[in-house]
Design an enzyme around this catalytic site. Structure first.
Site, short mmCIF file in Angstrom:
data_model
loop_
_atom_site.label_atom_id
_atom_site.label_comp_id
_atom_site.label_asym_id
_atom_site.label_seq_id
_atom_site.Cartn_x
_atom_site.Cartn_y
_atom_site.Cartn_z
N CYS A 33 -48.44 -34.04 -12.91
CA CYS A 33 -47.91 -35.34 -12.71
C CYS A 33 -48.23 -35.92 -11.06
O CYS A 33 -48.48 -37.09 -10.83
CB CYS A 33 -46.59 -35.74 -13.18
SG CYS A 33 -46.31 -35.69 -14.87
N ILE B 222 -40.03 -31.61 -16.79
CA ILE B 222 -39.15 -31.31 -17.81
C ILE B 222 -38.25 -30.20 -17.68
O ILE B 222 -37.06 -30.14 -17.82
CB ILE B 222 -39.79 -31.15 -19.18
CG1 ILE B 222 -40.97 -32.07 -19.42
CG2 ILE B 222 -39.23 -30.91 -20.29
CD1 ILE B 222 -42.01 -31.60 -20.23
N TYR C 89 -44.76 -37.62 -17.18
CA TYR C 89 -44.11 -36.32 -17.02
C TYR C 89 -44.76 -35.29 -17.50
O TYR C 89 -45.74 -35.58 -18.04
CB TYR C 89 -42.75 -36.44 -17.66
CG TYR C 89 -42.78 -36.51 -19.26
CD1 TYR C 89 -43.07 -35.25 -19.92
CD2 TYR C 89 -42.88 -37.78 -20.17
CE1 TYR C 89 -43.20 -35.34 -21.32
CE2 TYR C 89 -43.25 -37.58 -21.49
CZ TYR C 89 -43.11 -36.59 -22.05
OH TYR C 89 -43.28 -36.55 -23.40
N CYS C 90 -44.32 -34.00 -16.86
CA CYS C 90 -45.49 -32.86 -17.58
C CYS C 90 -44.37 -31.76 -17.16
O CYS C 90 -42.87 -32.09 -17.02
CB CYS C 90 -46.32 -32.64 -16.56
SG CYS C 90 -45.99 -32.56 -14.81
N THR C 91 -44.45 -30.37 -17.33
CA THR C 91 -43.78 -29.50 -17.47
C THR C 91 -42.92 -29.12 -16.28
O THR C 91 -41.66 -29.11 -16.47
CB THR C 91 -44.41 -27.98 -17.89
OG1 THR C 91 -45.19 -27.92 -19.06
CG2 THR C 91 -43.51 -26.92 -18.13
#
Length: 328
Positions: free
Chosen positions: A190, A212, A183-185
């Site tokens: 990703c 996220i 996961y990433c912002t």
């Protein structure tokens, strides 16, 4: 009370012809409508965060959706009381996400349109978080993780995203023959990194679709199992994600007390992002180490106009001296 500003987070991997000219034209349009923000444009696509009032952001979204290949671009929207940026930047880069592959050969880069991990909805991602046989990998920078992360996620020992592929290779025993979710912002990192993992031979790789930011807005999961806050690259610094049972996990760099306030180290040659209270920032001259506190170009010292005598006094209060500065 209604919030007047909207912040748009978005990206799209899509081939852009003459991307340098596209970037220049895009900047001109953004300035013409009074938009603020930071956008990267590359041959492989576009990645940005912008802010403005409702009318301005609506004009921008309509404009982007009118561009070839961007008709379905997904904007993630936050409502805020203040602008998230002071200026408008649109820059052309070779890539919108740089993985730092060891041969540095852009022709050998990952194309997420061809190779990427399986998309997981917020609900599916939450279920995976609760699965003991699933490995959860945070693909962001270390300071982003330290402010907030999913419960049980692995924190790679890296300073930035470019170091992640090598770290995974060095620690492959943690991931091989297991299901891995990343996961990433907002999802842009990703898309590429999960594709890299697939190319490396990992058999079961998933990614949080929309990142996220989307997980926190999902009406069903409501950000549950996220601890702390999410770091963002604008004036806000952080945003809330968990709307069920939020907790503070950030720790002050100097004394370990709960903290969610970020500053850059006062030494411009270091510039490390550190969590610290205003009190400790003053006490430690915004330096993450003794070397940084006594650095000749310490920005905290300059910004506050401290005399050498005042610096000596502050250092003495924490059991240090100016000897390192004199030696330099």
């Amino acid at each position: 009370m209604a919030k007047d500003i909207r912040v748009l987070l978005y990206y799209k991997y899509v081939p852009i012809e003459n991307a340098e000219k596209f970037a220049a034209d895009h900047l001109a349009f953004c300035k013409s409508i009074g938009l603020k923000g930071r956008i990267l444009v590359a041959d492989e696509g576009i990645n940005g965060t912008v802010s403005g009032d409702y009318e301005t952001t609506q004009k921008y979204m309509d404009y982007v959706h009118s561009l070839p290949g961007m008709e379905d671009l997904w904007f993630k929207i936050d409502e805020e009381n203040e602008q998230a940026f002071k200026k408008m930047f649109v820059r052309y880069k070779k890539e919108i996400v740089h993985l730092g592959l060891e041969d540095n050969d852009f022709d050998n880069d990952i194309n997420p349109l061809e190779t990427t991990g399986a998309y997981l909805s917020p609900k599916e991602f939450k279920e995976a978080l609760l699965d003991e046989d699933t490995v959860v990998l945070d693909t962001r920078n270390d300071y982003e993780y330290d402010l907030g992360h999913f419960r049980g996620a692995i924190r790679p020992d890296i300073r930035n995203f470019r170091e992640l592929p090598q770290w995974v290779r060095d620690n492959k025993e943690k991931f091989m023959d297991k299901r891995v979710i990343v996961y990433c912002t907002g999802g842009v990192r990703c898309e590429k990194f999960s594709g890299w993992m697939v190319r490396e031979g990992y058999k079961d790789v998933g990614q949080l679709h929309g990142g996220i930011a989307t997980y926190g807005k999902d009406p069903e999961v409501q950000g549950e199992l996220w601890d702390g806050k999410m770091y963002v690259f604008d004036e806000r610094i952080s945003v809330d994600i968990n709307h069920v049972n939020p907790v503070v996990i950030g720790k002050d760099w100097f004394d370990g007390t709960p903290c969610e306030r970020y500053v850059n180290c006062g030494n411009p040659e270091c510039n490390r992002r550190i969590l610290t209270s205003e009190e400790n920032e003053d006490k430690y001259l915004r330096g993450c180490s003794h070397e940084c506190r006594v650095h000749p170009r310490n920005r905290y010292v300059a910004e506050n106009g401290l005399s050498q005598a005042e610096v000596v006094e502050r250092l003495a209060a924490i059991g240090e001296s100016l000897e390192t500065l004199v030696a330099q």
